[in-house]
Design an enzyme around this catalytic site. Sequence first.
Site, PDB file in Angstrom:
ATOM      1  N   ILE A 192       0.827  -1.214   0.000  1.00  0.00           N
ATOM      2  CA  ILE A 192       0.000   0.000   0.000  1.00  0.00           C
ATOM      3  C   ILE A 192       0.859   1.260   0.000  1.00  0.00           C
ATOM      4  O   ILE A 192       0.451   2.288  -0.554  1.00  0.00           O
ATOM      5  CB  ILE A 192      -1.015  -0.016   1.177  1.00  0.00           C
ATOM      6  CG1 ILE A 192      -2.105   1.026   0.940  1.00  0.00           C
ATOM      7  CG2 ILE A 192      -0.346   0.189   2.529  1.00  0.00           C
ATOM      8  CD1 ILE A 192      -2.937   0.799  -0.291  1.00  0.00           C
ATOM      9  N   SER A 232      11.736   0.329   7.598  1.00  0.00           N
ATOM     10  CA  SER A 232      11.166  -0.937   7.165  1.00  0.00           C
ATOM     11  C   SER A 232      12.268  -1.981   7.254  1.00  0.00           C
ATOM     12  O   SER A 232      13.432  -1.662   6.996  1.00  0.00           O
ATOM     13  CB  SER A 232      10.690  -0.792   5.706  1.00  0.00           C
ATOM     14  OG  SER A 232       9.567  -1.570   5.446  1.00  0.00           O
ATOM     15  N   ARG A 233      11.897  -3.206   7.622  1.00  0.00           N
ATOM     16  CA  ARG A 233      12.945  -4.212   7.789  1.00  0.00           C
ATOM     17  C   ARG A 233      13.555  -4.608   6.449  1.00  0.00           C
ATOM     18  O   ARG A 233      14.754  -4.849   6.346  1.00  0.00           O
ATOM     19  CB  ARG A 233      12.366  -5.438   8.497  1.00  0.00           C
ATOM     20  CG  ARG A 233      11.842  -5.120   9.896  1.00  0.00           C
ATOM     21  CD  ARG A 233      10.922  -6.199  10.373  1.00  0.00           C
ATOM     22  NE  ARG A 233       9.933  -6.516   9.354  1.00  0.00           N
ATOM     23  CZ  ARG A 233       9.131  -7.574   9.383  1.00  0.00           C
ATOM     24  NH1 ARG A 233       9.195  -8.419  10.382  1.00  0.00           N
ATOM     25  NH2 ARG A 233       8.276  -7.779   8.407  1.00  0.00           N
ATOM     26  N   ASP A 250     -10.664  -7.567   6.461  1.00  0.00           N
ATOM     27  CA  ASP A 250      -9.664  -6.573   6.020  1.00  0.00           C
ATOM     28  C   ASP A 250     -10.264  -5.722   4.893  1.00  0.00           C
ATOM     29  O   ASP A 250     -10.273  -4.492   5.009  1.00  0.00           O
ATOM     30  CB  ASP A 250      -8.351  -7.236   5.608  1.00  0.00           C
ATOM     31  CG  ASP A 250      -7.365  -6.201   5.091  1.00  0.00           C
ATOM     32  OD1 ASP A 250      -6.732  -5.514   5.903  1.00  0.00           O
ATOM     33  OD2 ASP A 250      -7.257  -6.043   3.857  1.00  0.00           O
ATOM     34  N   LYS A 277      -5.588   1.672   7.824  1.00  0.00           N
ATOM     35  CA  LYS A 277      -6.738   0.920   8.319  1.00  0.00           C
ATOM     36  C   LYS A 277      -6.403  -0.567   8.332  1.00  0.00           C
ATOM     37  O   LYS A 277      -5.608  -0.994   7.500  1.00  0.00           O
ATOM     38  CB  LYS A 277      -7.992   1.169   7.492  1.00  0.00           C
ATOM     39  CG  LYS A 277      -7.870   0.970   5.995  1.00  0.00           C
ATOM     40  CD  LYS A 277      -7.770  -0.330   5.315  1.00  0.00           C
ATOM     41  CE  LYS A 277      -8.415  -1.582   5.759  1.00  0.00           C
ATOM     42  NZ  LYS A 277      -8.200  -2.704   4.778  1.00  0.00           N
TER      43      LYS A 277
END
Length: 308
Positions: free
Chosen positions: A14, A36-37, A168, A90
Site C-alpha cells: 500500500i 522498514s525491515r 480486512d 486501516k
Amino acid sequence: MPEINLAIVGVGKIVRDQHLPAVAANGDYRLVAAASRHGRVEGIDNFTSIEAMLAAMPSIDAVSLCMPPQYRYEAAVKALAAGKHVFLEKPPGATLSEVADLAAMAEAKGVSLFASWHSRYAPAVEAAREFLAGTPIRSMRVSWKEDVRQWHPNQDWIWQPGGLGVFDPGINALSIVTRILPRPVFATAATLEFPENRDAPIAASIAFTDAAGLDLQAEFDWRQTGRQSWDIVASTEAGEMVLSEGGAKLSVDGRLVHEQPEREYPALYERFAQIIKAGQSDVDLAPLRHVADAFMLGRRKVVEAFHD
Ligand code: NAP
C-alpha cells in the site's frame, strides 16, 4: 514550502501503490525518511526500525504507520512518545482498546492521531450520504466479494489472529456504511466462516439494525472468482440507490448520478494535514467496533482449508 516532515513505516504494497504518490503530490509534506525491515524508498534516509529512525532524525514531525495491524500499536506508542503526529493505516489496530489507548496518549502529548479509513474518501460516498439523508431507507444490502488470491497473495498476516481475514476488505464497506447512514447501526446476528487451517474468517454475513428498525445485511466473501463486487444497495422511498465499485459510482434507479476520478489517498493526506494544522485528532472506531461485535456475536462455521 512543505510544513510537515513525514516518515513512512512498513514499506510494502500500500505504501508503493498509494502513499508515496499521494505524499509526493501534496505540497504540505516533505517525505524525509522510511523505516522498514526489508523495504526501502529511494532518495530519502532509510532505517530498519522506527526506533533507529526516530533517534537519528528528530526533525520528523509525523509518521504514517503502514505495517499490518497486529504490529501497529507498538510503533505508534514509540512515535507518540517522541511527540510525532501519527497516521494509522486501516484497520487502526488489532483491538479497540489499544487504539483507544493511542488516542488518549495523543491527547496527552498534544499531537494528532488519524485513524484513516480510505474508502470513506471514495468519490461518491458523500453524495450517497446526502441522498440517504433526504429519504426514508427501507433496507440496505452490502456485498463485498473478492478473490483473496488476486488481492492478497501470500499475505500470511491477514490470516493470523488480529489480521481480520475477510474483514480486512470488509471493514472498508463498514467504514462507508457508518459514514452514509443517518443513524448508528448495530449487529443483531452474524455467521463467520473459518477455513479449518486458518485463524481468520474467509467469509462472513452480518445482520444489522438501527433505532428505526432498518434491515441491513452485509455479505463478505473472499472466495469470489469472476466478477468482483464492492457494492452497497439501498432501497429507499426516493428509489434504489447503488453505490458501486467501492464507493466510486452512485446510481439511483439505474441512472448514474455521481462519478469522479478516484483520489482516496490524496484526500486522506489532505485530511491528515488539516487535523495537524488544527491541532485535532480524527479517530472514529465505529468500523472496527462492528467487526469486533461480529466476532463476539457470530456463529462460527468451519469450512474447507484455504491454501494460497
Ligand atoms: P504488506 O505489503 O503485506 O505489509 C506492509 C509492510 O509491513 C511489509 O512490506 C513489511 O515491511 C511490514 N511488515 C510486515 N510484517 C511485519 C511485522 N511482523 N512487523 C513489522 N512490520 C511488518 O501489506 P499492505 O498490503 O501494504 O497492507 C498494510 C496495511 O495497509 C494493512 O493494514 C492493510 O489493511 C492496509 N491497506 C492495504 C491495502 C492494499 O490494497 N494492499 C489497501 C488499503 C489499506 P518490512 O518487511 O520491510 O518491515
